[in-house]
Scaffold this active site. Sequence first.
Site, PDB file in Angstrom:
ATOM      1  N   LYS A   1      10.750  -9.842  -6.605  1.00  0.00           N
ATOM      2  CA  LYS A   1      10.636  -8.504  -7.185  1.00  0.00           C
ATOM      3  C   LYS A   1      10.808  -8.565  -8.712  1.00  0.00           C
ATOM      4  O   LYS A   1      11.691  -9.255  -9.216  1.00  0.00           O
ATOM      5  CB  LYS A   1      11.720  -7.614  -6.570  1.00  0.00           C
ATOM      6  CG  LYS A   1      11.867  -6.263  -7.236  1.00  0.00           C
ATOM      7  CD  LYS A   1      11.358  -5.152  -6.376  1.00  0.00           C
ATOM      8  CE  LYS A   1      11.669  -3.810  -7.033  1.00  0.00           C
ATOM      9  NZ  LYS A   1      10.817  -2.735  -6.522  1.00  0.00           N
TER      10      LYS A   1
ATOM     11  N   ASN B   1       4.438   4.506  -3.576  1.00  0.00           N
ATOM     12  CA  ASN B   1       5.844   4.402  -3.956  1.00  0.00           C
ATOM     13  C   ASN B   1       6.023   4.770  -5.403  1.00  0.00           C
ATOM     14  O   ASN B   1       5.110   4.629  -6.216  1.00  0.00           O
ATOM     15  CB  ASN B   1       6.366   2.978  -3.702  1.00  0.00           C
ATOM     16  CG  ASN B   1       5.972   2.040  -4.821  1.00  0.00           C
ATOM     17  OD1 ASN B   1       6.692   1.918  -5.813  1.00  0.00           O
ATOM     18  ND2 ASN B   1       4.835   1.388  -4.698  1.00  0.00           N
TER      19      ASN B   1
ATOM     20  N   CYS C   1       2.086  -2.182 -12.519  1.00  0.00           N
ATOM     21  CA  CYS C   1       2.865  -1.069 -11.991  1.00  0.00           C
ATOM     22  C   CYS C   1       2.441   0.244 -12.661  1.00  0.00           C
ATOM     23  O   CYS C   1       2.526   0.382 -13.875  1.00  0.00           O
ATOM     24  CB  CYS C   1       4.356  -1.321 -12.214  1.00  0.00           C
ATOM     25  SG  CYS C   1       5.373  -0.031 -11.507  1.00  0.00           S
TER      26      CYS C   1
ATOM     27  N   LYS D   1      -0.995 -10.433 -12.822  1.00  0.00           N
ATOM     28  CA  LYS D   1      -1.268  -9.434 -11.777  1.00  0.00           C
ATOM     29  C   LYS D   1      -1.986  -8.240 -12.400  1.00  0.00           C
ATOM     30  O   LYS D   1      -1.504  -7.644 -13.364  1.00  0.00           O
ATOM     31  CB  LYS D   1       0.030  -8.986 -11.104  1.00  0.00           C
ATOM     32  CG  LYS D   1      -0.206  -8.105  -9.876  1.00  0.00           C
ATOM     33  CD  LYS D   1       1.071  -7.961  -9.064  1.00  0.00           C
ATOM     34  CE  LYS D   1       0.881  -7.090  -7.839  1.00  0.00           C
ATOM     35  NZ  LYS D   1       2.104  -7.026  -7.027  1.00  0.00           N
TER      36      LYS D   1
ATOM     37  N   ASN E   1      -2.767  -4.567  -7.886  1.00  0.00           N
ATOM     38  CA  ASN E   1      -1.520  -3.836  -7.855  1.00  0.00           C
ATOM     39  C   ASN E   1      -1.834  -2.463  -7.243  1.00  0.00           C
ATOM     40  O   ASN E   1      -2.946  -2.228  -6.784  1.00  0.00           O
ATOM     41  CB  ASN E   1      -0.935  -3.700  -9.266  1.00  0.00           C
ATOM     42  CG  ASN E   1       0.582  -3.544  -9.230  1.00  0.00           C
ATOM     43  OD1 ASN E   1       1.099  -2.698  -8.508  1.00  0.00           O
ATOM     44  ND2 ASN E   1       1.297  -4.334 -10.012  1.00  0.00           N
TER      45      ASN E   1
ATOM     46  N   CYS F   1     -21.618   9.491  18.486  1.00  0.00           N
ATOM     47  CA  CYS F   1     -22.762   8.941  17.754  1.00  0.00           C
ATOM     48  C   CYS F   1     -23.831  10.023  17.620  1.00  0.00           C
ATOM     49  O   CYS F   1     -24.453  10.172  16.558  1.00  0.00           O
ATOM     50  CB  CYS F   1     -23.318   7.717  18.480  1.00  0.00           C
ATOM     51  SG  CYS F   1     -23.820   8.013  20.191  1.00  0.00           S
TER      52      CYS F   1
ATOM     53  N   CYS G   1     -34.713   6.060  13.555  1.00  0.00           N
ATOM     54  CA  CYS G   1     -33.521   5.296  13.156  1.00  0.00           C
ATOM     55  C   CYS G   1     -33.771   4.501  11.874  1.00  0.00           C
ATOM     56  O   CYS G   1     -34.703   3.708  11.798  1.00  0.00           O
ATOM     57  CB  CYS G   1     -33.101   4.346  14.286  1.00  0.00           C
ATOM     58  SG  CYS G   1     -31.673   3.331  13.864  1.00  0.00           S
TER      59      CYS G   1
ATOM     60  N   CYS H   1     -23.510   5.475  13.453  1.00  0.00           N
ATOM     61  CA  CYS H   1     -23.177   5.520  14.884  1.00  0.00           C
ATOM     62  C   CYS H   1     -22.224   4.395  15.255  1.00  0.00           C
ATOM     63  O   CYS H   1     -21.282   4.586  16.018  1.00  0.00           O
ATOM     64  CB  CYS H   1     -24.439   5.476  15.742  1.00  0.00           C
ATOM     65  SG  CYS H   1     -25.539   4.099  15.385  1.00  0.00           S
TER      66      CYS H   1
END
Lengths: 442, 434
Positions: B45, B77, B139, B177, B204, B353, B380, B386
């Site tokens: 951390k 968070n 962050c 990062k 991140n 579908c 189609c 579908c």
Amino acid sequence: MSTPMTPGITKGRLPAETLAENFDDLHAPFAPHEAAVAADRCYFCHDAPCVTACPTDIDIPLFIRQISTGTPEAAGKTIFDQNILGGMCARVCPTEDLCEQACVRELAEGKPVEIGRLQRHATDTLMARQSHPYERAPETGKKVAVVGAGPAGLACAHRLAMHGHDVTVYDAEAKAGGLNEFGIAAYKSTDDFAAREVDWLTGIGGITVKTGMRLGEQLALDDLVGNFSAVFLAVGLGGVNALRSAGEDKDGVRDAVDFIKELRQAGDLTALPVGRDVVVIGGGMTAVDAAVQSKLLGAQNVTIAYRRGRERMGASEYEQDLAASKGVRLMFNAQPVAIHGNGTVREIELEYTSDDGSSLKGTGETVRLAADQVFKAIGQTLTTDGGLDMDGGKIAVTGAGRTSRAGVWAGGDCANGGDDLTVTAVAEGRDAAMDIHAMLSV
Amino acid sequence: MADLTTDFLGIKSPNPFWLASAPPTDKEYNVRRAFEAGWGGVVWKTLGAEGPPVVNVNGPRYGAIYGADRRLLGLNNIELITDRPLETNLEEITRVKADYPDRAMIVSIMVPCEEQAWKDILPRVAATGADGIELNFGCPHGMSERGMGAAVGQVPEYIEMVTRWCKQYYDKPVIVKLTPNITDVRKPAAAAMRGGADAVSLINTINSITSVNLDTMSPEPSIDGKGSHGGYCGPAVKPIAMSMVSEIARNPETHGLPISGIGGITTWRDAAEFISLGCGNVQVCTAAMTYGFKIVQEMISGLSLWMDEKGYTSVEEVVGRAVPNVTDWQYLNLNYVAKAKISQDDCIKCGRCYAACEDTSHQAIAMSDDRTFRVVDEECVACNLCVDVCPVDGCITMEPMAPGEVDPRTGKVVEKEYANWTTHPNNPGAVAAE
């Protein structure tokens, strides 16, 4: 103090606590978490098969989605829009033969979404949190008579009242509710739900219930036709078929519907007598309800004897399993031929049968079962026809319950067509109301 | 069983599954448990500079969104970097690394954008014996308002500058990062590379508000009636993360730059997908925070089994295998024609579908009275909706048409040759093939 072993028909075979437990809700209501988990299983199918399977066409995927988004009251409204007795239907519908059988997850995994219990969650929530959720249209001044305060009559009355008509509901019994009040196993409608539902339903206003009024006795169809703009007959099936076996008149032999009715109205189950060796003759829901409740009251041995094979039995597989799980013995291909005993039933003699699909024949071989109580549950019959055209022993109807007499509609068990189910009765009552309303609006 | 041993920047770990820098790696107790559970490595951390540590809010730090059955699909968070003293963390890192020499130990760092701050902390981190550092330039909340975290990660020049300081004052691998809260992730990746980064890790968390409390009218997580955007992670961000990873992997400027993949990795399959898009290893956080450390066992067994089935003997063999197949839309083969096909044996007749196609797409599914659903090949366009909405895996498939067949929708013969938009007659800028 009696025990299950005590011979004869006696009360108090089980202690009060055990009886309370035995007759508690067959399916406890969902806690909110359980409802959320169950609701999440719904796929929100297009043109959903469960809706097609519902006689009242409740929009099941919509109400389940409303539960899953935290609005069970909205879900309740979705249900009641189609079926004002959605609360009772949630408890008594044979969902395993209707919506849940059609559920695509039954096909996919053999485990349908628990629609019945979700419906109960929604309807219970709305009924608990709000006063009556519908408002009446401005009064029309039109008066309609509904005869029979069972599911068909109540559904019809509510829909008519909603459209502003003034409805008088007559019922032969001392209480409204019909089979919901008198005919369903107690563990399917606990806490006096049938009566509470009637109170809630009539909360819309414009409905007057008059009890102790039986068609053919206190009421005459001609008078009703004369005094009201329309009449809806929903009198049910008041008669019971006879066994036509020797000894049928002995003490201890009675109609299952009477036993069920007595049980439903009993304030104290410890005071309700039941036999040690109970035999129920029949193969429908009534037979199962009588048998299971006998067992739950403390009968030592309970047997359902049905004259045909299991596959022909009217009671669903689920009901059969329920009976078996409670210790009821299911006996197939056995028909009663004689009831033995000196004034009081002691044994029932059954003959084995063979069913080749077209006719049922006795094999000549018989068996005797000990029986101190025998319940007849071999079908009910219409007792009042009011001079209307009949079809197969029931009032003949066309379209939305129109009888052979102008101004008279019929629905529920007393009318032909449809299964004899609460939910079918509700649909017929509702649809007849709409037809009556259309006629009165012209 | 395939050997999952991974060598990332010379850092060896018994498997490619590392725990990302986050609450699960905040202290010795958790990290020891993680290693015992089988994780190949951890990124500790994020550490801040010497001095009084940051403080966190004393109310809810997380918010979530859910799928059916309250499966957590996305988590956000508003927690900050470690709120424990620097020295405590350094001591713990030292002890744990000494006891688990075979596991990767990376230290995440975030200090102010001043050379001295990095010069001060790097020797102390080096003294722990950790295998490398990760620079937290991602962050998105709290720290970014103080000029750190995403505030650095959003300015490529800062990334390059700080990375260069780190390479100058630290002699083990430096991983940068990256924040996804940026328009073009190739720019910060290239900046990290120019600064000398040994690798980048991404993504991140993403700026997010997960829900609003409709009673108090405040965003969740709500602190005394107010909410702040937080960092979003979990399964919901995986597609965003994989796209960003692939952009860096196939960008000529950064191609070959080692990548540590992060973003919603929950199962071995997620990990394999990130690795195929060019990641040398992966980092996991939300899955562990949802289910606990034990999930790594499924990741290990699943990846091994799949590699055995495919005949891969090392993770290295898988790295980047899908990268050549990531291209721009304009190079997709317009002569490829597929049609949806519904397996009647598998169909449970839910009709989703049909609803999806009829209401929102091409009216290419027919429904019969008995609820048989069939594809109308004439309509189609093989859009795949579908397939995506069908609740039964494998029930609806996309079947390619063979060259020479006639597409009933267009009436044209399916061509064998590859042809894309750059040469298509409808393209005003088309260039004739030569």
